[in-house]
Motif scaffolding. Structure first.
Motif, PDB file in Angstrom:
ATOM      1  N   ALA A  28       0.890  -1.042   0.140  1.00 52.58           N
ATOM      2  CA  ALA A  28       0.091   0.162  -0.056  1.00 52.58           C
ATOM      3  C   ALA A  28       0.677   1.169   0.083  1.00 52.58           C
ATOM      4  N   ARG A  29       2.094   1.287   0.395  1.00 52.61           N
ATOM      5  CA  ARG A  29       2.897   2.296   0.557  1.00 52.61           C
ATOM      6  C   ARG A  29       3.695   2.532  -0.724  1.00 52.61           C
ATOM      7  N   ARG A  30       3.784   1.729  -1.531  1.00 50.99           N
ATOM      8  CA  ARG A  30       4.302   1.929  -2.992  1.00 50.99           C
ATOM      9  C   ARG A  30       3.907   2.824  -3.740  1.00 50.99           C
ATOM     10  N   ARG A  31       4.740   3.892  -4.419  1.00 53.17           N
ATOM     11  CA  ARG A  31       4.376   4.830  -5.216  1.00 53.17           C
ATOM     12  C   ARG A  31       4.566   4.699  -6.728  1.00 53.17           C
ATOM     13  N   THR A  32       5.425   3.596  -7.038  1.00 51.11           N
ATOM     14  CA  THR A  32       5.699   3.149  -8.252  1.00 51.11           C
ATOM     15  C   THR A  32       4.787   1.956  -8.558  1.00 51.11           C
ATOM     16  N   PRO A  33       4.452   1.880 -10.007  1.00 52.30           N
ATOM     17  CA  PRO A  33       3.599   0.732 -10.473  1.00 52.30           C
ATOM     18  C   PRO A  33       3.963  -0.707 -10.131  1.00 52.30           C
ATOM     19  N   LEU A  34       2.965  -1.554  -9.752  1.00 50.64           N
ATOM     20  CA  LEU A  34       3.196  -2.942  -9.365  1.00 50.64           C
ATOM     21  C   LEU A  34       3.282  -3.483 -10.539  1.00 50.64           C
ATOM     22  N   GLN A  35       3.961  -4.712 -10.183  1.00 43.33           N
ATOM     23  CA  GLN A  35       4.259  -5.645 -11.421  1.00 43.33           C
ATOM     24  C   GLN A  35       3.936  -7.226 -10.962  1.00 43.33           C
ATOM     25  N   PRO A  36       3.953  -8.107 -11.900  1.00 47.36           N
ATOM     26  CA  PRO A  36       3.390  -9.519 -11.474  1.00 47.36           C
ATOM     27  C   PRO A  36       4.208 -10.024 -10.469  1.00 47.36           C
ATOM     28  N   LYS A  37       5.661  -9.641 -10.522  1.00 42.94           N
ATOM     29  CA  LYS A  37       6.478 -10.185  -9.293  1.00 42.94           C
ATOM     30  C   LYS A  37       6.055  -9.678  -8.042  1.00 42.94           C
ATOM     31  N   ASP A  38       5.594  -8.693  -7.750  1.00 40.58           N
ATOM     32  CA  ASP A  38       5.086  -8.175  -6.758  1.00 40.58           C
ATOM     33  C   ASP A  38       4.117  -8.730  -6.079  1.00 40.58           C
TER      34      ASP A  38
END
Length: 298
Positions: free
Chosen positions: A176-186
C-alpha cells in the motif's frame, strides 16, 4: 367516399371559396368542383349552393363538417403519435448492463437522461457480458453495456472506452506504501481475488507470461464491486476496472497502477439490423460522456 373528396370539402369550408381551396390543395378549381360534386353524389347531401354569385355552405354541409373536423383531429393525433414514436421509441427504454458499469456510472446516466426525458420509463437488467449481449440481440434490451464481446451474434458493438486496469491492495498491506507501478513479481505468493467471468482471462495471461503463475489464487467473485470490499477487508489483492476502484475507495482499498498494462473495455451494444431510436442514440452518447468523465476524475 375517398379522402381526396373529403380534403377538398374541408378546404372549401375553411376558405369559403373553391378557387382558394384549389390553391391550398395545389390543384385546379375545376378539379375541386369535380371532387365536391362526387362527394355530394356519394353522400346524397347537397353541400353547397350559390347565392348572388357567392358560394354558400348548406346546413347539411355544416353538420357534415363537424364530423370531418373530428376525423382530422384524430388524424392529427395519429401523426403526433407517429412523430413521438419515431423520436422517442415506445417511451420505455430497457437497458442491460454488467455490474461493473451498472453499479457505478449507470445511475448517474439514468439521472441525467430522466431529467431530459421525464416521461420515459427505464428498466435496468444486470447480467454478465454474454447474457447482456443475448438480451440485446433478442431485443429484450434496447441497449447493452458490456465489458467484453464473446461470440455475440445479432448485435452491433461500439467500443466506448479502453481503460488500464489497476491493482488494489488492503490499506495496511506492505504494498500500500508503494508509489511506483506494481508488477506481477510483486504479487508472488499473495492471495489474489479473481474475477469469475471473461475479464479474468487477459488478467491471468499476464501472470503466466514467460513462466509459472506465482499468485495464490485464493478467492473468486463475479462482481468487481464485491472484490473491492473483500480487498478492503484484507482478504487479498486484485486487479479491477479503474472506474470501479474509484467508486469503491470508501472500502479502504489502496489503488495502484499496474505494469504491464491490462486493459478493461466498455462496449455499447444495440440490436443488429434495427434502426436506433433517438432515445437509444441519446442514451449511448450519455454513456460515453459519463465513462469519460468518470475516468478523467480518477
Amino acid at each position: 367516399m375517398r379522402f381526396s373528396h373529403v380534403a377538398a370539402f374541408r378546404a372549401v369550408m375553411l376558405s369559403g371559396s373553391m378557387t382558394m381551396a384549389a390553391h391550398e390543395l395545389n390543384t385546379s378549381q375545376p378539379n375541386v368542383s369535380r371532387l365536391i360534386t362526387q362527394l355530394e353524389k356519394d353522400t346524397g347531401l347537397k353541400l353547397f349552393s350559390r347565392m348572388a354569385g357567392r358560394l354558400q355552405a348548406t346546413p347539411e354541409a355544416h353538420a357534415f363538417y363537424r364530423d370531418v373536423e373530428r376525423a382530422y383531429v384524430g388524424l392529427a393525433d395519429l401523426e403526433q403519435s407517429a412523430q413521438t414514436i419515431r423520436k422517442l421509441g415506445t417511451g420505455h427504454l430497457r437497458v442491460g448492463a454488467v455490474p461493473s458499469m451498472g453499479l457505478t456510472v449507470l445511475p448517474g446516466i439514468m439521472r441525467d437522461f430522466a431529467a431530459v426525458h421525464p416521461a420515459v420509463r427505464i428498466s435496468v437488467h444486470f447480467g454478465d457480458s454474454v447474457t447482456v449481449a443475448q438480451w440485446t440481440a433478442s431485443r429484450f434490451c434496447d441497449i447493452g453495456i458490456t465489458s467484453y464481446i464473446s461470440d455475440a451474434i445479432g448485435v452491433e458493438a461500439d467500443l466506448a472506452l479502453k481503460m488500464d486496469g489497476v491493482c488494489i491492495v488492503p490499506p495496511k498491506h506492505r504494498l500500500a506504501r508503494r508509489r511506483t507501478p506494481l508488477q506481477p513479481k510483486d504479487l508472488a505468493g499473495e492471495p489474489f481475488i479473481s474475477l469469475s467471468h471473461g475479464d479474468r482471462r487477459h488478467i491471468d495471461s499476464v501472470f503466466t507470461r514467460g513462466g509459472e503463475d506465482k499468485r495464490d489464487l485464493a478467492h473468486e467473485c463475479q462482481y468487481a464491486a464485491v472484490i473491492c470490499s473483500m480487498v478492503g477487508n484484507g482478504m487479498g489483492l486484485s486487479i479491477v476496472n479503474p472506474i470501479v476502484a474509484d467508486f469503491y475507495k470508501h472500502t479502504g482499498i489502496s489503488v495502484h497502477e499496474f505494469e504491464p498494462s491490462i486493459q478493461f473495455m466498455s462496449y455499447i451494444l444495440t440490436p443488429l439490423r434495427y434502426a436506433k431510436s433517438e432515445l437509444t442514440s441519446e442514451f449511448s452518447a450519455m454513456i460515453k460522456n459519463h465513462i469519460s468523465d468518470a475516468l478523467g476524475l480518477i
